[in-house]
Design an enzyme around this catalytic site. Structure first.
Site, PDB file in Angstrom:
ATOM      1  N   TRP A 102      72.232   6.299  -4.952  1.00  0.00           N
ATOM      2  CA  TRP A 102      72.735   6.801  -6.232  1.00  0.00           C
ATOM      3  C   TRP A 102      72.023   8.072  -6.652  1.00  0.00           C
ATOM      4  CZ3 TRP A 102      77.348   5.848  -7.511  1.00  0.00           C
ATOM      5  CH2 TRP A 102      77.933   4.620  -7.222  1.00  0.00           C
ATOM      6  N   ASP A 172      69.317   7.684 -14.818  1.00  0.00           N
ATOM      7  CA  ASP A 172      70.495   6.867 -14.544  1.00  0.00           C
ATOM      8  C   ASP A 172      70.027   5.411 -14.545  1.00  0.00           C
ATOM      9  OD1 ASP A 172      72.632   5.460 -13.549  1.00  0.00           O
ATOM     10  OD2 ASP A 172      72.824   6.608 -11.683  1.00  0.00           O
ATOM     11  N   LYS A 196      77.692  -2.969 -15.079  1.00  0.00           N
ATOM     12  CA  LYS A 196      76.658  -3.841 -14.519  1.00  0.00           C
ATOM     13  C   LYS A 196      76.048  -4.737 -15.606  1.00  0.00           C
ATOM     14  CE  LYS A 196      77.008  -0.866 -10.942  1.00  0.00           C
ATOM     15  NZ  LYS A 196      77.036   0.565 -10.709  1.00  0.00           N
TER      16      LYS A 196
HETATM   17  C1  PLP Z   1      77.329   1.809 -10.292  1.00  0.00           C
HETATM   18  C2  PLP Z   1      76.404   2.931 -10.389  1.00  0.00           C
HETATM   19  C3  PLP Z   1      76.838   4.239 -10.644  1.00  0.00           C
HETATM   20  C4  PLP Z   1      78.310   4.614 -10.708  1.00  0.00           C
HETATM   21  O1  PLP Z   1      78.943   4.164 -11.829  1.00  0.00           O
HETATM   22  P1  PLP Z   1      80.499   4.494 -12.068  1.00  0.00           P
HETATM   23  O2  PLP Z   1      80.751   3.876 -13.387  1.00  0.00           O
HETATM   24  O3  PLP Z   1      81.256   3.853 -10.936  1.00  0.00           O
HETATM   25  O4  PLP Z   1      80.673   5.951 -12.070  1.00  0.00           O
HETATM   26  C5  PLP Z   1      75.897   5.230 -10.776  1.00  0.00           C
HETATM   27  N1  PLP Z   1      74.577   4.962 -10.673  1.00  0.00           N
HETATM   28  C6  PLP Z   1      74.129   3.717 -10.420  1.00  0.00           C
HETATM   29  C7  PLP Z   1      72.658   3.483 -10.336  1.00  0.00           C
HETATM   30  C8  PLP Z   1      75.017   2.670 -10.270  1.00  0.00           C
HETATM   31  O5  PLP Z   1      74.562   1.430 -10.022  1.00  0.00           O
END
Ligand code: PLP
Length: 365
Positions: A102, A172, A196
């Site tokens: 990511w 993030d 999540k």
């Molecule tokens: C799932 C995830 C993303 C992507 O999220 P989207 O909503 O699909 O754009 C980005 N960073 C991390 C750490 C993730 O787990």
């Protein structure tokens, strides 16, 4: 009804009470004669939900008034481009920590927009470890210092945060937001896809500090500017109302549970059960991640062979333990243990792992 223990990495399990309350309210939201997702996003009822959701984000994380909570479309992925577009002008660089899949995705988008300094790259260690944050320094003058708090695919999670001095951390936190308390003053921007720990997919939560907002570019198309959304109270365009609606309920559920401190204790306990099943197998199950940085949200492990991994996932599924297949890019197994995963789910998984190991001994070489 037969709810499985759902270990999917995202979209992922939500509290049953949240789903049930949503279902009950859907035909007629509190006597309105329609659901909340059929009415104007400027209605009193919707705006009350959205502003209470923003207030809950602030109170749960203990954020000061310097922070603005935004609800944006496009998931965490759109943030990968909005962040550099807003803060990487000409002659401005940012710092990046490359800790896994990511972080690399976020970095790939930033590189297209401006200059980046890679202050850490976990490549040589196959992204299975993290540096001691005390050894990391931000480049003076960097626009921000980007981190991925939890690598959802690789299963590594920062336990602690570096001292970046005056450089704000942009993080993030898609897969571990609201799972532990944070030293919020270190962050200029926290962002997370909702699917999540917060609610349905499609929504990004972005928490922006006032000095960052003051610095963001105003030459961009309106939607791409953070300022636009901050000034419009996340109602510049139609927000993802269903996502915000469910997120609001999930945050209320978390608040009643005892907030992020309680979430952290539960996360430790859940992950501890699964890591214990791995460690006590004496090598039958193997977690590639360095013990000190093993994620409490996404536990990854291998079995002695890919055939056994396939059998493991299939037999687990048959026992009501769903979604244990590892990410397609890395294989193996992965259990996502987000806030809404009941402790009994982790217990059932750990017990299943012990039984499976007994029933399927590894072939002698
Ligand atoms: C799932 C995830 C993303 C992507 O999220 P989207 O909503 O699909 O754009 C980005 N960073 C991390 C750490 C993730 O787990």
């Amino acid at each position: 009804m037969n709810r499985l223990f759902n270990f999917s990495a995202g979209p992922s399990t939500l509290p049953l009470s949240v789903l049930e309350e949503t279902a009950r309210e859907l035909p007629d939201y509190r006597g309105a004669g329609m659901s909340l997702i059929e009415m104007s996003h400027r209605s009193k009822a919707y705006m009350a939900v959205q502003s209470e959701a923003a207030a809950l984000v602030k109170s749960l994380l203990g954020l000061s008034d310097r922070f603005t909570v935004l609800f944006l479309g496009g998931g965490a992925t759109l943030q990968f481009s909005m962040i550099p577009l807003n803060w990487l002008g000409p002659n401005k660089a940012c710092d990046f920590t490359l800790t896994g899949a990511w972080a690399k995705k976020a970095h790939a988008d930033a590189v297209k927009v401006g200059q980046t300094n890679v202050v850490y790259d976990g490549k040589t260690g196959h992204y299975a470890t993290l540096p001691d944050p005390a050894t990391l320094r931000a480049n003076p003058g960097a626009a921000y210092f980007h981190m991925t708090s939890n690598e959802t695919i690789g299963g590594v999670q920062w336990r602690d945060w570096p001292d970046t001095s005056a450089v704000p951390i942009v993080a993030d936190m898609s897969s571990d937001i609201m799972s532990r308390p944070l030293p919020t003053e270190k962050f200029g921007l926290i962002y997370a896809g909702a699917q999540k720990n917060l609610g349905p997919a499609g929504l990004a939560l972005a928490i922006v500090r006032d000095d960052m907002l003051a610095r963001c570019a105003d030459s961009l198309p309106a939607y791409l500017q953070y300022k636009t959304h901050a000034e419009a109270g996340s109602l510049y365009n139609t927000p993802p109302v269903f996502c915000v609606y469910v997120l609001h309920k999930t945050l209320r559920w978390l608040d009643a549970l005892g907030g992020v401190a309680a979430a952290e204790n539960l996360a430790e306990e859940r992950a501890g059960l699964v890591y214990e099943a791995i460690e006590s197998s004496h090598g039958y199950y193997r977690c590639p991640v360095a013990p000190a940085v093993r994620s409490r949200m996404n536990v990854v492990w291998r079995l002695p062979s890919e055939d056994l991994e396939k059998t493991f996932v299939a037999e687990a599924e048959a026992q009501g333990l769903s979604g244990l297949k590892g990410h397609r890019s890395v294989g193996g197994c992965r259990a996502s243990l987000y806030n809404a995963m009941p402790l009994e789910g982790a217990r059932a998984l750990a017990a299943f792992m012990k039984t499976f190991e007994r029933n399927h001994p590894a072939k002698k070489r």
